[in-house]
Design an enzyme around this catalytic site. Structure first.
Site, PDB file in Angstrom:
ATOM      1  N   LYS A  67       0.427  -1.339  -0.210  1.00  0.00           N
ATOM      2  CA  LYS A  67       0.248  -0.178   0.110  1.00  0.00           C
ATOM      3  C   LYS A  67       0.745   1.094   0.000  1.00  0.00           C
ATOM      4  O   LYS A  67       2.216   1.248   0.793  1.00  0.00           O
ATOM      5  CB  LYS A  67      -0.527   0.013   1.480  1.00  0.00           C
ATOM      6  N   SER A 103      -9.511   1.489   2.093  1.00  0.00           N
ATOM      7  CA  SER A 103      -9.119   2.284   1.230  1.00  0.00           C
ATOM      8  C   SER A 103      -7.306   1.734   0.628  1.00  0.00           C
ATOM      9  O   SER A 103      -7.856   1.869  -0.082  1.00  0.00           O
ATOM     10  CB  SER A 103      -8.618   4.022   2.559  1.00  0.00           C
ATOM     11  N   SER A 105     -10.185  -0.411   6.779  1.00  0.00           N
ATOM     12  CA  SER A 105      -9.471  -0.535   5.040  1.00  0.00           C
ATOM     13  C   SER A 105      -8.431  -1.799   4.740  1.00  0.00           C
ATOM     14  O   SER A 105      -8.597  -1.908   3.823  1.00  0.00           O
ATOM     15  CB  SER A 105      -8.648   1.032   5.005  1.00  0.00           C
TER      16      SER A 105
HETATM   17  N1  GLN Z   1     -13.456   4.138   5.853  1.00  0.00           N
HETATM   18  C1  GLN Z   1     -12.913   4.127   7.104  1.00  0.00           C
HETATM   19  C2  GLN Z   1     -12.501   6.159   6.781  1.00  0.00           C
HETATM   20  O1  GLN Z   1     -12.875   6.418   6.350  1.00  0.00           O
HETATM   21  C3  GLN Z   1     -12.121   3.561   7.149  1.00  0.00           C
HETATM   22  C4  GLN Z   1     -10.529   3.933   6.564  1.00  0.00           C
HETATM   23  C5  GLN Z   1      -9.054   2.998   7.558  1.00  0.00           C
HETATM   24  O2  GLN Z   1      -9.316   1.904   7.711  1.00  0.00           O
HETATM   25  N2  GLN Z   1      -7.834   4.074   6.698  1.00  0.00           N
HETATM   26  O3  GLN Z   1     -11.905   6.552   8.054  1.00  0.00           O
END
Ligand code: GLN
Length: 464
Positions: free
Chosen positions: A67, A142, A166
């Site tokens: 990532k 994400s 994410s």
């Molecule tokens: N969707 C969640 C957010 O927008 C989780 C994102 C994540 O785990 N980085 O914060």
């Protein structure tokens, strides 16, 4: 593409270099947009080295995608934000050092929501990633690039990060396995911070065994992360199919309003399948679940507003090239470098932390967090694991929700409580809604990754 299959290819005479060439070829012709930066030169050099000296280490010659929020020495790391354009880290994250020490081949950096803020991988400055099961749909987020790269057969392994879902959300949407470790199990050294108190780096793979293997490699103590915990991690060794001692708790709150019927049915099917294999289950309650989303977004945005202050255009990434006074440069860089969602979160987080509102929002959210954590601890006293749907619905269409931030936040309803509590959780494929995969979430006690992996493994074996 899985690790055993690749090892077999090597045994049958395929060279690592050939494999790596074919992977780059596949990625370059791919429609997924899963990778945003390729590390061709270093990957091929490493492949040739392994070919010459033999595949050593736990991941000798095995390709992996990383990532773009994880620092990789010499390879551009942008968090898919314009503000970090051109930033090349001078050091490796702890997890990257571990991967290199075990002989893995880093193929490149994978697409993500800008600074990991999102659930769909649509806020990336490199454009959205597409879901391999249906190209008009999102891969989740994400860490959508990592999940799509594994699901699309571009790499057998990938790393993501999970602040509020994410890793598990894209694993669920793309039909692969993804695990969020217990807070403290994997060092965050070198992970670009979004919300430090919530996040962990986590593995993706096509099956549970490969996830366990990758977790073995990346977990363990690192003095450079003050929240890192000393723990001996040999999850692969502990993997077995027997779940006769496993007591499953099924929290009703996670099957509530807004959960797609097909998802609910598939997850119950998973629970019943585990019962057939000797596990037992009871329905339980996590009473403070309804406050999770509010608490999560206040805490995550507050931490983000503080973390993202360091991107001032002077030390990293984007430069405007004009000499103006500091205040003007600083605000112009932020205005141009950050996307809309990131700006929204910095503003809301700053508001929640401001003098008059700190007690009302941030402090209150922290108190609620304690209650949520206690819910999990008490439920997991009489049970070993909790099972829920990972996501309330299967992958939605690109563009469908991006204009409605609240609708996107709501999609995290079943994943964020786990980060607030700090417990480990794995998402494993448990069926389909039409052609779209569904994920089942298995949550465990703090540092009991072994039991969630074993439960997921038994389930996966039963599916075959
Ligand atoms: N969707 C969640 C957010 O927008 C989780 C994102 C994540 O785990 N980085 O914060």
């Amino acid at each position: 593409m899985n690790v055993d299959g690749i090892r077999e290819m090597f045994q049958n005479g395929k060279s690592v270099e050939e494999l790596v060439h074919s992977i780059f070829d596949k990625i370059e012709h791919s429609k997924l947009n899963a990778f945003v930066t390729l590390a061709k030169e270093s990957a091929l050099e490493e492949a040739r080295r392994v070919d010459k000296h033999g595949a050593k280490g736990m991941l000798g010659g095995i390709p992996i995608g990383i990532k773009d929020s994880i620092s990789t020495k010499g390879i551009q790391t942008t968090c898919c934000s314009k503000i970090l354009e051109g930033y090349i880290p001078p050091y490796d994250a702890h997890v990257i050092e571990r991967l290199k020490a075990e002989g893995a081949i880093i193929i490149g950096k994978t697409n993500m929501d800008e600074f990991a803020m999102g659930t769909s991988t649509e806020t990336s400055c490199f454009g959205p990633t597409r879901n391999p099961w249906d190209l008009i749909r999102v891969p989740g987020g994400s860490s959508g690039g990592s999940a799509a790269a594994v699901a699309g057969g571009e790499v057998p392994l990938a790393l993501g990060s999970d602040t509020g879902g994410s890793v598990r959300c894209p694993a669920s949407f793309c039909g692969v396995v993804g695990l969020k470790p217990t807070y403290g199990l994997v060092s965050r050294y070198g992970l670009v911070a979004y919300a430090n108190s919530l996040e962990q780096i986590g593995p993706f793979a096509g099956n549970v065994k490969d996830v366990a293997l990758l977790l073995d490699v990346i977990s363990g103590y690192d003095p450079r992360d003050s929240t890192s915990v000393t723990k001996k991690c040999e999850y692969l060794k502990e993997l077995r199919e027997d779940v006769s001692d496993v007591k499953i708790g099924v929290p009703g709150e996670f099957f509530g309003e807004g959960i797609d019927e097909k998802v609910e049915k598939a997850v119950w099917g998973g629970i019943k399948a585990l019962e057939d294999r000797g596990a037992s289950y009871t329905e339980i309650s996590l009473p403070h679940t309804k406050y999770s989303l509010a608490a999560y977004y206040i805490i995550a945005m507050s931490e983000a507003s503080s973390n993202l202050a360091r991107f001032d255009g002077l030390r990293y990434g984007l430069r405007l090239g004009k000499d103006k006074d500091w205040h003007t440069t600083f605000s112009e860089i932020k205005a141009q470098g950050f996307g809309e969602e990131v700006k929204r979160r910095i503003l809301l987080g700053t508001y929640a932390l401001s003098a008059g509102y700190y007690g009302k929002y941030y402090l209150k959210a922290l108190k609620v967090r304690t209650l949520i954590k206690r819910d999990f601890e008490s439920a997991l006293k009489d049970t070993n694991v909790l099972i829920t749907p990972t996501m309330p619905f299967p992958a939605f269409k690109i563009g469908e929700k991006i204009g409605e931030p609240l609708a996107l936040y709501l999609a995290d309803v079943n994943t964020v409580p786990i980060n607030l509590a700090g417990v480990p959780s794995i998402s494993v494929p448990c069926g389909f809604a039409g052609k779209l995969p569904i994920g089942m979430q298995i949550i465990g006690r703090h540092f009991d990754e072994a039991t969630i992996l074993r439960t997921a493994y038994a389930f996966e074996r039963g599916m075959k």
